[in-house]
Write an enzyme that holds these catalytic residues in place. Structure first.
Site, PDB file in Angstrom:
ATOM      1  N   SER A  92      -2.331 -53.639   6.092  1.00 58.69           N
ATOM      2  CA  SER A  92      -1.161 -53.400   6.825  1.00 58.69           C
ATOM      3  C   SER A  92      -0.709 -51.964   6.791  1.00 58.69           C
ATOM      4  CB  SER A  92      -0.156 -54.294   6.408  1.00 58.69           C
ATOM      5  OG  SER A  92       0.914 -54.313   7.228  1.00 58.69           O
ATOM      6  N   ASP A 101      -2.311 -52.499  11.231  1.00 61.01           N
ATOM      7  CA  ASP A 101      -2.719 -53.874  12.059  1.00 61.01           C
ATOM      8  C   ASP A 101      -1.906 -54.217  13.201  1.00 61.01           C
ATOM      9  OD1 ASP A 101      -0.653 -54.447  10.141  1.00 61.01           O
ATOM     10  OD2 ASP A 101      -1.248 -56.594   9.907  1.00 61.01           O
TER      11      ASP A 101
HETATM   12 MG    MG Z   1       1.474 -54.417   9.275  1.00 62.62          MG
END
Ligand code: MG
Length: 460
Positions: free
Chosen positions: A106, A252
């Protein structure tokens, strides 16, 4: 260096010693545990898992380990290669797969990577299931496939096309209205996969796209968390190019931050507020965010005659409450938009399409749209305690102190005052209470935090 094993997956730094970092052995072990868990829970022989990754440098290496391990268990793999978290979530049910693995840490810096685990609906596995996967990894009770039964491997390169088409097909996305506006948009995708997906979506919506950091090479040009202090470059470029809007996503692509035409941050909290404002005008139902997200969402929902509910922090908790309350929109104040008509996961692509529809229909500049929402400011503080202090009983004392106010104990202690709120959460790893506040000014938010620290100290 570190390795964090939790019910929501495994996350760690690349390199170093086994069990202290996310080494190849740890990746294989954890993938084996997830594959075994799927096999234990599905009453069928041939299982398929969809795999996708963000563009970070370790991605290809981790992908090889994960896909080969699944094949070794006898599980078929559909590899999307460079992808986004929401794209993998959409593709799991689309391809009738039994689960999914997203390789991404992330918003964490480049040395990190992680495995995020999805069930057959393309949703994050819940805490109970996560605990079972962890236990399997601990016991290493795996049974790999014999040579005639190894899993098959297939690559798919049409996942972005499918994901974007599903977004364009949504009745609440008005592509024609957006196209008519010919928006000029700057995109900062921090050199990850948002650099492919977001420009592709914007081109479908007739926007003039200016790419900043859209090469998916994993070399993050700034800290990848979409916070104000990391976003100076796009703010400058939006001004210089006289663009209508700037779009920022994390590696992401499940967090979405916006920049107005003056190069000012729209405020990550307000991505969800604006999208909900649009949807709740047209779709009847509730809005959900977590307890630490801005009150602006509650205000906007109530103004439109809709109900608002707050969940515990964590995407899984938001989704669970959204299902319970039949919410039409939800998410997190960190720029996470969850639109269940597409799927139950934070999705920046659908967020962009819905925001642009709203902007086109309102016929305002981004800054003028922002000015229509109540302005709140947040403060974050923490109080460090000594290990001998019982943090839970301290939080109970705080709850009792403010029992005349609106208090929630769904996740720590949240106290809603008339004009502001405070959310106290204990850390699971350190003797710390984190103190989140929100008020009509930054000064007031910070003062409220200090007041809470003094109150907690008085109760020790
Ligand atoms: Mg993320």
């Amino acid at each position: 260096m570190s390795l964090i094993k939790s019910i929501s997956g495994i996350r760690g730094t690349i390199g170093g010693k086994v069990d202290e970092n996310l080494t190849p052995l740890d990746v294989v072990k954890f993938t084996s545990a997830f594959g075994t868990w799927l096999q234990n829970n599905k009453n069928k022989k041939d299982l398929t898992v969809v795999v996708g990754r963000d563009a970070r440098i370790s991605g290809a290496m981790v992908n090889s380990l994960v896909t080969a391990t699944l094949q070794g268990l006898g599980i078929h793999v559909i590899d999307l290669g460079l992808s986004t978290t929401p794209t993998v979530e959409v593709m799991v049910p689309e391809l009738n797969a039994d689960g999914g693995i997203i390789l991404t840490a992330s918003h964490n810096p480049k040395q990190w990577n992680a495995l995020k685990l999805l069930n057959g609906k393309g949703e994050f596995i819940n805490g109970e299931d996560g605990a079972e996967v962890l236990a399997l990894a601990e016991n290493e009770d795996f049974n790999y496939a014999e040579v005639d039964f190894l899993g098959k491997y297939e690559e798919r390169h049409d996942a972005f096309d499918i994901h974007i088409q599903k977004i364009l097909n949504l009745p609440m996305v008005d592509a024609e209205a957006i196209k008519a506006k010919k928006f000029k948009v700057v995109v900062d995708a921090v050199n990850s996969t948002g650099g492919i997906a977001i420009p592709q979506l914007l081109r479908e919506l007739g926007c003039n796209v200016i790419k900043l950091y859209c090469e998916p090479n994993g070399h993050f040009p700034h800290n990848p968390e979409p916070l104000k202090e990391h976003l100076g470059d796009i703010c400058e470029l939006v001004k210089k190019e006289k663009a209508d809007l700037g779009i920022v996503v994390d590696p992401d692509v499940d967090r979405l931050a916006l920049v107005d035409e003056n190069g000012e941050l729209f405020g990550e909290e307000y991505t969800l507020v604006a999208v909900a404002d649009y949807l709740l005008r047209h779709q009847k139902g509730a809005a959900v965010s977590n307890l630490s997200s801005s009150r602006a969402l509650r205000d906007v929902a109530r103004n439109l005659g809709s109900e608002y509910f707050a969940s515990a922090v964590g995407e899984v908790n938001v989704v669970t409450l959204m299902k319970e309350k039949n919410a039409v929109i939800g998410g997190e104040g960190n720029g996470g938009i969850i639109y269940p008509d597409l799927h139950y996961g934070r999705d920046s692509l659908v967020g962009v399409a819905l925001f642009l529809t709203h902007l086109a229909k309102e016929d305002k500049t981004v800054s003028a749209l922002r000015a229509t929402y109540p302005s709140y400011f947040m403060g974050k503080k923490k109080i460090e305690l000594t290990p001998d202090i019982d943090v839970d009983s301290l939080l109970t004392k705080m709850q009792n102190e403010y029992q005349k106010e609106e208090v929630s104990t769904v996740d720590g202690v949240k106290i809603d005052f008339e004009n502001n709120w405070v959310h106290l959460r204990k850390s699971n790893t350190e003797p710390i209470i984190r103190i989140y506040t929100e008020a009509f000014s930054q000064e007031e938010a910070d003062e409220l935090g200090e007041k809470m620290i003094a109150k907690i100290k008085s109760l020790i």
